[in-house]
Design a protein around this motif. Structure first.
Motif, PDB file in Angstrom:
ATOM      1  N   THR A   1       0.817  -1.096  -0.017  1.00 59.90           N
ATOM      2  CA  THR A   1       0.213  -0.111  -0.066  1.00 59.90           C
ATOM      3  C   THR A   1       0.699   1.346  -0.251  1.00 59.90           C
ATOM      4  O   THR A   1       2.119   1.088   0.236  1.00 59.90           O
TER       5      THR A   1
ATOM      6  N   LYS B   1      -1.566   6.251  -6.017  1.00 61.53           N
ATOM      7  CA  LYS B   1      -0.673   5.264  -5.669  1.00 61.53           C
ATOM      8  C   LYS B   1      -0.311   4.597  -7.154  1.00 61.53           C
ATOM      9  O   LYS B   1       0.822   4.251  -7.107  1.00 61.53           O
TER      10      LYS B   1
ATOM     11  N   LEU C   1      -0.768  -6.360  -3.456  1.00 60.30           N
ATOM     12  CA  LEU C   1      -0.258  -6.654  -2.332  1.00 60.30           C
ATOM     13  C   LEU C   1       0.293  -7.846  -1.836  1.00 60.30           C
ATOM     14  O   LEU C   1       0.170  -8.913  -2.359  1.00 60.30           O
TER      15      LEU C   1
ATOM     16  N   LEU D   1      -2.978  -1.820   8.255  1.00 56.72           N
ATOM     17  CA  LEU D   1      -2.453  -1.325   6.896  1.00 56.72           C
ATOM     18  C   LEU D   1      -2.882   0.188   6.720  1.00 56.72           C
ATOM     19  O   LEU D   1      -3.767   0.639   7.085  1.00 56.72           O
TER      20      LEU D   1
ATOM     21  N   ALA E   1      -4.465   2.835   2.661  1.00 59.40           N
ATOM     22  CA  ALA E   1      -5.296   1.754   2.184  1.00 59.40           C
ATOM     23  C   ALA E   1      -6.847   2.251   1.332  1.00 59.40           C
ATOM     24  O   ALA E   1      -7.632   1.746   1.237  1.00 59.40           O
TER      25      ALA E   1
ATOM     26  N   SER F   1      -8.779   3.446  -1.803  1.00 56.78           N
ATOM     27  CA  SER F   1      -9.016   2.793  -3.126  1.00 56.78           C
ATOM     28  C   SER F   1      -9.000   3.946  -4.128  1.00 56.78           C
ATOM     29  O   SER F   1      -9.439   3.502  -5.549  1.00 56.78           O
TER      30      SER F   1
ATOM     31  N   ILE G   1      -5.804   1.068  -4.021  1.00 54.17           N
ATOM     32  CA  ILE G   1      -5.847  -0.305  -3.748  1.00 54.17           C
ATOM     33  C   ILE G   1      -7.202  -0.876  -4.094  1.00 54.17           C
ATOM     34  O   ILE G   1      -8.256  -0.513  -3.508  1.00 54.17           O
TER      35      ILE G   1
ATOM     36  N   LEU H   1      -8.237  -5.527  -0.287  1.00 50.65           N
ATOM     37  CA  LEU H   1      -8.404  -5.060   1.155  1.00 50.65           C
ATOM     38  C   LEU H   1      -9.039  -5.857   1.961  1.00 50.65           C
ATOM     39  O   LEU H   1      -9.138  -6.192   3.267  1.00 50.65           O
TER      40      LEU H   1
END
Length: 311
Positions: free
Chosen positions: A178, A184, A193, A212, A215, A217, A239, A244
């Motif tokens: 992450t 990202k 991951l 985590l 994280a 999305s 992510i 997740l």
């Protein structure tokens, strides 16, 4: 109901195969949107405050907003310091009513990280506060946390037992792919991951709560709304939520969400202002931002965290 620590939250989450959402708060509207969503879904909740949020809103203002949310919502809420840079800021938050703090010593050597983390743990535990430590470094930018990709590193599973044993931390943030910030991965990149690292850490620390960071999305719906209403955001992805959810079914008991909240708030405000260009009442456009935050948090609780009904 008073603020609680995360100890019982994490025990139930580990045994139940879900994670508790740790949502960053910066103002009244974010606190309201997050807590109303969790309250309606009967989900345990962690509200976390970064160094940037404390600088922006002030410690006392944020604390009192959270205390007001406790009156309005009958759910367990923990108040957590996100990415405490040193002992002084952790001590300030412990003394100032926080029930959980993170000491981020990931920029140090293992020995230095153990030393600073142990010092925070000793003080926190004497005050009834719990502590999150970190091993490994996430790339990206979040407030005062800035790590380029060259300086990032995965968590080494062979270090976790010594770190936990020597520091006495109550939970551990690990780096498995992450990253901080909204952007990202660029289109065409494949987020992945390192579940092999998570599984090995879990094997070495049975029953121990894992965290985590980074994280979010990066909801394409909110990115599109912002772009359509004058925002200059570049296309990017975060992510995948199925990854997740998989993590939440394992040893991951706490999942941090910040960038998605910012996108939701910004999308609501931009859409409201573009719909009524002459609007000047902040209660109207901030209400729209608050509503999108609430919608987002409900989605995370039900579809990603699996914590609905677990309060």
């Amino acid at each position: 109901m008073a603020l609680v620590t995360t100890t019982e939250m994490f025990r139930k989450a580990y045994e139940g195969g879900y994670a508790v959402g740790a949502f960053n708060v910066n103002n009244m509207e974010s606190v309201q949107g997050i807590t109303e969503a969790a309250g309606e879904l009967k989900s345990p909740l962690i509200l976390q405050v970064s160094a940037g949020a404390r600088k922006y809103a002030g410690h006392i203002y944020l604390l009192k907003l959270v205390e007001a949310a406790l009156v309005e919502n009958d759910i367990p809420i923990a108040l957590h310091l996100d990415h405490g840079a040193d002992f002084a800021i952790c001590k300030s938050c412990i003394d100032g009513g926080f029930t959980s703090v993170m000491i981020d010593g990931s920029r140090f050597s293992l020995e230095e990280n153990i030393e600073v983390t142990r010092r925070v743990v000793e003080y926190a535990h004497s005050k009834g506060t719990v502590v999150e430590g970190e091993l490994g470094r996430l790339a990206g930018v979040e407030d005062d946390v800035k790590v380029n990709s060259e300086d990032s590193s995965y968590t080494h599973p062979d270090e976790v037992e010594e770190f936990v044993a020597r520091t006495g931390v109550d939970s551990l943030a690990i780096a498995i792919g992450t990253s901080h910030g909204a952007f990202k991965f660029r289109p065409g990149q494949k987020p992945q991951l390192r579940f092999d690292i998570l599984e090995e850490v879990s094997r070495r620390l049975p029953g121990f709560p894992i965290v985590l960071h980074g994280a979010s999305s990066v909801s394409q719906e909110y990115v599109k709304i912002i772009q359509e209403n004058g925002g200059q955001l570049k296309d990017a992805i975060g992510i995948p939520e199925d990854m997740l959810r998989k993590a939440a079914r394992s040893a991951v008991c706490k999942i941090n969400i910040d960038s998605d909240l910012r996108l939701a708030m910004t999308a609501g405000v931009r859409a409201a202002l573009f719909a009524a260009p002459s609007a000047f009442d902040p209660r109207e456009y901030l209400k729209a931002g608050r509503a999108d935050v609430k919608t987002l948090v409900k989605h995370k609780i039900t579809e990603v965290l699996g914590s609905a009904g677990m309060a």
